[in-house]
Design a protein around this motif. Structure first.
Motif, PDB file in Angstrom:
ATOM      1  N   ALA A 165      -7.406   1.025   2.625  1.00  0.00           N
ATOM      2  CA  ALA A 165      -6.376   1.653   1.791  1.00  0.00           C
ATOM      3  C   ALA A 165      -6.948   2.028   0.426  1.00  0.00           C
ATOM      4  CB  ALA A 165      -5.195   0.704   1.627  1.00  0.00           C
ATOM      5  N   ASN A 223      -4.937   4.911  -1.450  1.00  0.00           N
ATOM      6  CA  ASN A 223      -3.551   4.465  -1.373  1.00  0.00           C
ATOM      7  C   ASN A 223      -3.308   3.134  -2.069  1.00  0.00           C
ATOM      8  OD1 ASN A 223      -2.510   6.640   0.285  1.00  0.00           O
ATOM      9  ND2 ASN A 223      -3.730   5.773   1.951  1.00  0.00           N
ATOM     10  N   ARG A 230      -1.950  -2.777   6.775  1.00  0.00           N
ATOM     11  CA  ARG A 230      -3.169  -1.980   6.838  1.00  0.00           C
ATOM     12  C   ARG A 230      -4.344  -2.788   6.304  1.00  0.00           C
ATOM     13  NH1 ARG A 230      -2.246   3.355   3.660  1.00  0.00           N
ATOM     14  NH2 ARG A 230      -4.199   3.845   4.744  1.00  0.00           N
ATOM     15  N   GLU A 289      -9.091   5.122   0.893  1.00  0.00           N
ATOM     16  CA  GLU A 289      -8.291   6.321   1.138  1.00  0.00           C
ATOM     17  C   GLU A 289      -7.431   6.706  -0.061  1.00  0.00           C
ATOM     18  OE1 GLU A 289      -6.097   5.355   4.638  1.00  0.00           O
ATOM     19  OE2 GLU A 289      -7.794   5.685   5.985  1.00  0.00           O
ATOM     20  N   ASN A 314       0.722   4.974   7.416  1.00  0.00           N
ATOM     21  CA  ASN A 314       0.749   5.768   6.187  1.00  0.00           C
ATOM     22  C   ASN A 314       1.863   6.818   6.295  1.00  0.00           C
ATOM     23  OD1 ASN A 314       0.205   7.854   4.200  1.00  0.00           O
ATOM     24  ND2 ASN A 314      -1.772   6.854   3.893  1.00  0.00           N
ATOM     25  N   ARG A 339       3.113   8.900   4.034  1.00  0.00           N
ATOM     26  CA  ARG A 339       2.867  10.213   3.428  1.00  0.00           C
ATOM     27  C   ARG A 339       2.113  11.124   4.396  1.00  0.00           C
ATOM     28  NH1 ARG A 339       2.004   6.532  -0.588  1.00  0.00           N
ATOM     29  NH2 ARG A 339       3.419   6.630  -2.374  1.00  0.00           N
ATOM     30  N   LYS A 340       1.051  10.599   5.015  1.00  0.00           N
ATOM     31  CA  LYS A 340       0.289  11.406   5.962  1.00  0.00           C
ATOM     32  C   LYS A 340       1.128  11.741   7.187  1.00  0.00           C
ATOM     33  CE  LYS A 340      -4.344   9.853   4.670  1.00  0.00           C
ATOM     34  NZ  LYS A 340      -5.619   9.231   5.132  1.00  0.00           N
ATOM     35  N   LEU A 376       0.840   5.316  -6.703  1.00  0.00           N
ATOM     36  CA  LEU A 376      -0.266   4.849  -7.536  1.00  0.00           C
ATOM     37  C   LEU A 376       0.140   4.660  -8.999  1.00  0.00           C
ATOM     38  CD1 LEU A 376      -3.248   6.921  -6.105  1.00  0.00           C
ATOM     39  CD2 LEU A 376      -2.803   4.475  -5.802  1.00  0.00           C
ATOM     40  N   THR A 390       0.639  -6.323   3.569  1.00  0.00           N
ATOM     41  CA  THR A 390       0.373  -4.978   4.059  1.00  0.00           C
ATOM     42  C   THR A 390       0.028  -5.046   5.537  1.00  0.00           C
ATOM     43  OG1 THR A 390      -1.052  -3.024   3.850  1.00  0.00           O
ATOM     44  CG2 THR A 390      -2.055  -5.143   3.352  1.00  0.00           C
ATOM     45  N   THR A 404       0.818  -1.221   0.000  1.00  0.00           N
ATOM     46  CA  THR A 404       0.000   0.000   0.000  1.00  0.00           C
ATOM     47  C   THR A 404       0.849   1.268   0.000  1.00  0.00           C
ATOM     48  OG1 THR A 404      -0.166  -0.106   2.415  1.00  0.00           O
ATOM     49  CG2 THR A 404      -1.952  -1.100   1.163  1.00  0.00           C
ATOM     50  N   GLU A 405       2.161   1.142   0.189  1.00  0.00           N
ATOM     51  CA  GLU A 405       3.056   2.300   0.159  1.00  0.00           C
ATOM     52  C   GLU A 405       3.606   2.572  -1.234  1.00  0.00           C
ATOM     53  OE1 GLU A 405       3.400   4.209   2.917  1.00  0.00           O
ATOM     54  OE2 GLU A 405       1.937   2.796   3.728  1.00  0.00           O
TER      55      GLU A 405
END
Length: 352
Positions: free
Chosen positions: A185, A190, A180, A188, A320, A322-323, A144, A178, A140-141
């Motif tokens: 994900a 991701n 998460r 959101e 996450n 980035r957040k 995209l 993952t 998920t990291e």
């Protein structure tokens, strides 16, 4: 999380797997069951072993979902060991540890002269895992735009090196992981939904250590036994240590347990006394448990304050990065540098 399939556990023996029955219901008599590179005696882990045993001989893509430190890569390794690809390479890559600018080159490789510093042709992980299994951790990291390219490779079995023109074929089995909830994900933004369903042909939910009952004590004894055999010692866990092990929730899961035990082992003469509630040397006191609040003693070193703030913020945003970077007001690259530094420090403590 994903639903898992019902358990029809069987006691079997493979070339790379030794399965031992659970003989009793308490931690003093029960034995760990070894399954590939994994250990467990609890019903939830026996369910996981059963799922792995079913899917490993197939070519289905597997998605392992579980908290950090609970052994997702061990699941991938065991799937590989029990598959028809066992004699071919097993290659692991952490998608969350690669800068966005380098992930394409790491996945697909690059040709000599493709960019500044590309002094030679470099095969990517798809080439290095040819015929075997590729483990994509923290899927998920992945950015995209790179998820789009990955999906195409998984569907066509073809890719092109960075700076290259020749399309290459690949034959790999992908196991992704993952920490998460993958559906969250997707919601959101991701994780692409089409990539999720391409990777999650066969999902496996790996339970955290706190949900595995007495496995935590059995694992502690097992890890201590390994240390004793490695160093020619006969150290033992004290009764107070065993009580503390059973009482602690182990947010860092098996990784935290193993590292905590190694530190206590190094300090012990005969009896290993470990208290996971105590702070690491030089790390200051643990914060008082107040939701969303960290407290520090006056005089706590700034690097320790920074470390605890980063880890707590990362936890708040469910991993996450980035957040987390945005909330802390730092670049994503700076966050990765700090996390890599902490990982090296933890590895140093574990092997000191």
């Amino acid at each position: 999380m994903f639903d898992t399939f019902p358990d029809h556990a069987s006691q079997t023996r493979h070339d790379n797997v030794v399965a031992m029955p659970v003989r009793a219901t308490n931690a003093t008599q029960r034995e760990l069951q070894r399954f590939g590179t994994m250990y467990g005696a609890s019903p939830v882990m026996r369910d996981v072993f059963s799922l792995i045993e079913r899917v490993a001989p197939t070519e289905a893509a597997v998605l392992v979902v579980g908290e950090s430190g609970c052994g997702k890569e061990l699941v991938a390794q065991t799937v590989h060991q029990l598959s028809q690809r066992a004699k071919e390479p097993f290659v692991a890559v952490n998608c969350g540890a690669l800068p966005a600018s380098l992930i394409e080159a790491e996945l697909f490789g690059y040709e000599k002269g493709a960019f500044t510093g590309a002094n030679r042709t470099h095969p990517g992980v798809f080439e290095r895992a040819e015929g075997g299994t590729l483990f994509l951790d923290e899927i998920t990291e992945m950015p995209l735009d790179m998820q789009v390219r990955l999906l195409r490779v998984l569907e066509t079995r073809r890719f092109t090196r960075v700076g290259g023109e020749r399309e290459m074929r690949c034959n790999v089995r992908v196991v992704a992981a993952t920490n998460r909830d993958p559906h969250q994900a997707v919601a959101e933004g991701n994780l692409r939904e089409d990539l999720l369903y391409r990777l999650a042909v066969f999902p496996i939910a790996l339970p955290p250590l706190r949900d595995r009952g007495d496995d935590v004590l059995l694992l502690a004894r097992h890890f201590l036994g390994e240390l004793n055999r490695e160093h020619g010692t006969r150290k033992k866990l004290s009764e107070s240590s065993e009580a503390a092990i059973l009482r602690h929730p182990w947010p860092g899961n098996v990784r935290e347990l193993k590292n905590c035990l190694q530190r206590a082992y190094i300090l012990a003469e005969i009896w290993v006394d470990m208290d996971p509630e105590l702070p690491l040397p030089g790390m200051g006191s643990r914060p008082i448990s107040r939701p969303g609040v960290l407290e520090f003693e006056v005089g706590t070193a700034l690097p320790d304050v920074e470390r605890r703030m980063i880890i707590a913020t990362l936890d708040k945003f469910a991993g996450n990065k980035r957040k987390t970077a945005e909330a802390l007001g730092v670049s994503l690259k700076t966050l990765y540098n700090r996390l890599n530094e902490y990982a090296r420090r933890e590895a140093h403590y574990a092997t000191a």
